[in-house]
Design a protein around this motif. Structure first.
Motif, PDB file in Angstrom:
ATOM      1  N   ARG A  17       0.809  -1.217   0.000  1.00 23.10           N
ATOM      2  CA  ARG A  17       0.000   0.000   0.000  1.00 23.10           C
ATOM      3  C   ARG A  17       0.846   1.274   0.000  1.00 23.10           C
ATOM      4  O   ARG A  17       0.578   2.194  -0.769  1.00 23.10           O
ATOM      5  CB  ARG A  17      -0.909  -0.018   1.224  1.00 23.10           C
ATOM      6  N   SER A  18       1.874   1.342   0.822  1.00 23.19           N
ATOM      7  CA  SER A  18       2.687   2.567   0.866  1.00 23.19           C
ATOM      8  C   SER A  18       3.493   2.740  -0.416  1.00 23.19           C
ATOM      9  O   SER A  18       3.665   3.867  -0.894  1.00 23.19           O
ATOM     10  CB  SER A  18       3.603   2.572   2.090  1.00 23.19           C
ATOM     11  N   ARG A  19       3.976   1.652  -0.977  1.00 16.26           N
ATOM     12  CA  ARG A  19       4.714   1.748  -2.240  1.00 16.26           C
ATOM     13  C   ARG A  19       3.790   2.188  -3.373  1.00 16.26           C
ATOM     14  O   ARG A  19       4.154   3.024  -4.200  1.00 16.26           O
ATOM     15  CB  ARG A  19       5.382   0.422  -2.577  1.00 16.26           C
ATOM     16  N   LEU A  20       2.575   1.647  -3.386  1.00 21.40           N
ATOM     17  CA  LEU A  20       1.597   2.075  -4.382  1.00 21.40           C
ATOM     18  C   LEU A  20       1.272   3.552  -4.214  1.00 21.40           C
ATOM     19  O   LEU A  20       1.135   4.289  -5.197  1.00 21.40           O
ATOM     20  CB  LEU A  20       0.314   1.244  -4.267  1.00 21.40           C
ATOM     21  N   SER A  21       1.153   3.977  -2.976  1.00 17.17           N
ATOM     22  CA  SER A  21       0.835   5.374  -2.690  1.00 17.17           C
ATOM     23  C   SER A  21       1.909   6.306  -3.238  1.00 17.17           C
ATOM     24  O   SER A  21       1.601   7.343  -3.825  1.00 17.17           O
ATOM     25  CB  SER A  21       0.678   5.572  -1.182  1.00 17.17           C
ATOM     26  N   SER A  22       3.161   5.951  -3.077  1.00 14.67           N
ATOM     27  CA  SER A  22       4.235   6.810  -3.579  1.00 14.67           C
ATOM     28  C   SER A  22       4.273   6.819  -5.106  1.00 14.67           C
ATOM     29  O   SER A  22       4.638   7.830  -5.710  1.00 14.67           O
ATOM     30  CB  SER A  22       5.582   6.378  -3.010  1.00 14.67           C
ATOM     31  N   ARG A  23       3.858   5.738  -5.731  1.00 17.13           N
ATOM     32  CA  ARG A  23       3.892   5.660  -7.200  1.00 17.13           C
ATOM     33  C   ARG A  23       2.811   6.511  -7.855  1.00 17.13           C
ATOM     34  O   ARG A  23       2.968   6.953  -8.991  1.00 17.13           O
ATOM     35  CB  ARG A  23       3.783   4.219  -7.652  1.00 17.13           C
ATOM     36  N   ARG A  24       1.736   6.763  -7.138  1.00 17.04           N
ATOM     37  CA  ARG A  24       0.674   7.567  -7.756  1.00 17.04           C
ATOM     38  C   ARG A  24       1.124   9.006  -7.964  1.00 17.04           C
ATOM     39  O   ARG A  24       0.594   9.711  -8.810  1.00 17.04           O
ATOM     40  CB  ARG A  24      -0.604   7.489  -6.944  1.00 17.04           C
ATOM     41  N   TYR A  25       2.125   9.447  -7.208  1.00 20.80           N
ATOM     42  CA  TYR A  25       2.614  10.815  -7.347  1.00 20.80           C
ATOM     43  C   TYR A  25       3.559  10.995  -8.522  1.00 20.80           C
ATOM     44  O   TYR A  25       3.969  12.116  -8.814  1.00 20.80           O
ATOM     45  CB  TYR A  25       3.281  11.287  -6.048  1.00 20.80           C
ATOM     46  N   VAL A  26       3.910   9.912  -9.184  1.00 22.89           N
ATOM     47  CA  VAL A  26       4.756  10.004 -10.370  1.00 22.89           C
ATOM     48  C   VAL A  26       3.976   9.604 -11.625  1.00 22.89           C
ATOM     49  O   VAL A  26       4.548   9.192 -12.614  1.00 22.89           O
ATOM     50  CB  VAL A  26       6.051   9.158 -10.228  1.00 22.89           C
ATOM     51  N   GLY A  27       2.654   9.720 -11.524  1.00 24.07           N
ATOM     52  CA  GLY A  27       1.813   9.498 -12.694  1.00 24.07           C
ATOM     53  C   GLY A  27       1.376   8.071 -12.929  1.00 24.07           C
ATOM     54  O   GLY A  27       0.894   7.744 -14.015  1.00 24.07           O
ATOM     55  N   ASP A  28       1.533   7.185 -11.964  1.00 14.44           N
ATOM     56  CA  ASP A  28       1.102   5.799 -12.123  1.00 14.44           C
ATOM     57  C   ASP A  28      -0.387   5.715 -11.793  1.00 14.44           C
ATOM     58  O   ASP A  28      -0.788   5.545 -10.649  1.00 14.44           O
ATOM     59  CB  ASP A  28       1.919   4.882 -11.208  1.00 14.44           C
ATOM     60  N   TYR A  29      -1.203   5.853 -12.828  1.00 15.60           N
ATOM     61  CA  TYR A  29      -2.646   5.864 -12.626  1.00 15.60           C
ATOM     62  C   TYR A  29      -3.186   4.495 -12.220  1.00 15.60           C
ATOM     63  O   TYR A  29      -4.207   4.420 -11.533  1.00 15.60           O
ATOM     64  CB  TYR A  29      -3.356   6.381 -13.878  1.00 15.60           C
ATOM     65  N   THR A  30      -2.511   3.444 -12.623  1.00 16.91           N
ATOM     66  CA  THR A  30      -2.928   2.111 -12.201  1.00 16.91           C
ATOM     67  C   THR A  30      -2.803   1.981 -10.688  1.00 16.91           C
ATOM     68  O   THR A  30      -3.697   1.450 -10.031  1.00 16.91           O
ATOM     69  CB  THR A  30      -2.088   1.021 -12.901  1.00 16.91           C
ATOM     70  N   ALA A  31      -1.711   2.496 -10.140  1.00 17.07           N
ATOM     71  CA  ALA A  31      -1.526   2.460  -8.688  1.00 17.07           C
ATOM     72  C   ALA A  31      -2.637   3.252  -7.995  1.00 17.07           C
ATOM     73  O   ALA A  31      -3.178   2.812  -6.974  1.00 17.07           O
ATOM     74  CB  ALA A  31      -0.155   3.011  -8.307  1.00 17.07           C
ATOM     75  N   SER A  32      -3.002   4.392  -8.561  1.00 19.74           N
ATOM     76  CA  SER A  32      -4.092   5.193  -7.990  1.00 19.74           C
ATOM     77  C   SER A  32      -5.402   4.418  -8.011  1.00 19.74           C
ATOM     78  O   SER A  32      -6.144   4.412  -7.023  1.00 19.74           O
ATOM     79  CB  SER A  32      -4.262   6.503  -8.767  1.00 19.74           C
ATOM     80  N   ASP A  33      -5.694   3.781  -9.130  1.00 20.51           N
ATOM     81  CA  ASP A  33      -6.922   2.991  -9.243  1.00 20.51           C
ATOM     82  C   ASP A  33      -6.956   1.861  -8.225  1.00 20.51           C
ATOM     83  O   ASP A  33      -7.986   1.609  -7.595  1.00 20.51           O
ATOM     84  CB  ASP A  33      -7.064   2.410 -10.652  1.00 20.51           C
ATOM     85  N   ILE A  34      -5.829   1.189  -8.063  1.00 17.71           N
ATOM     86  CA  ILE A  34      -5.764   0.073  -7.117  1.00 17.71           C
ATOM     87  C   ILE A  34      -5.972   0.574  -5.686  1.00 17.71           C
ATOM     88  O   ILE A  34      -6.703  -0.037  -4.906  1.00 17.71           O
ATOM     89  CB  ILE A  34      -4.435  -0.686  -7.263  1.00 17.71           C
ATOM     90  N   LEU A  35      -5.349   1.692  -5.341  1.00 15.85           N
ATOM     91  CA  LEU A  35      -5.519   2.255  -3.999  1.00 15.85           C
ATOM     92  C   LEU A  35      -6.960   2.671  -3.740  1.00 15.85           C
ATOM     93  O   LEU A  35      -7.492   2.444  -2.651  1.00 15.85           O
ATOM     94  CB  LEU A  35      -4.585   3.446  -3.794  1.00 15.85           C
TER      95      LEU A  35
END
Length: 116
Positions: A17-35
């Motif tokens: 969860r925390s790794r996904l959270s940090s990835r959404r700030y670099v434009g990873d929309y898939t990570a945002s969707d999953i979160l």
């Protein structure tokens, strides 16, 4: 009937969860969707206070089950069973959404668990 989404998959999502959270700030929309889906699934799972507390200790605060047990004044086995129950409730929500594999989440995108 066995939950095909899987308790283990939910545990992986919670762990990452925390790794996904940090990835959404670099434009990873898939990570945002999953979160977004994970947070919604957690809410819809209607976890008990104890289950929420175990998830916080083990996945958010990165405590071992033993350390969480000490903090909660219960046994490690109780923490394990509570964690398993919480993951099962969350997995049931995903199962109802028909998320049987992560390829539906990523739609052919990069594997979100590989370092980039």
């Amino acid at each position: 009937m066995e939950n095909q989404f899987g308790i283990a998959r939910v545990a992986v999502l919670l762990h990452d969860r925390s790794r996904l959270s940090s990835r959404r700030y670099v434009g990873d929309y898939t990570a945002s969707d999953i979160l977004i889906d994970l947070d919604r699934a957690i809410r819809l799972a209607q976890l008990t206070e104890r289950q929420s507390q175990v998830i916080k200790f083990v996945f958010t605060l990165d405590m071992t089950q033993e350390a969480a047990a000490i903090a909660m004044q219960v046994t490690q086995v109780a923490v394990s069973k509570t964690l398993n129950g919480a993951c099962k409730r969350i997995a049931n929500v995903f199962q109802n959404w028909d998320y049987n594999d992560y390829s539906k989440l990523a739609e052919g995108g990069s594997n979100i668990w590989n370092e980039q």
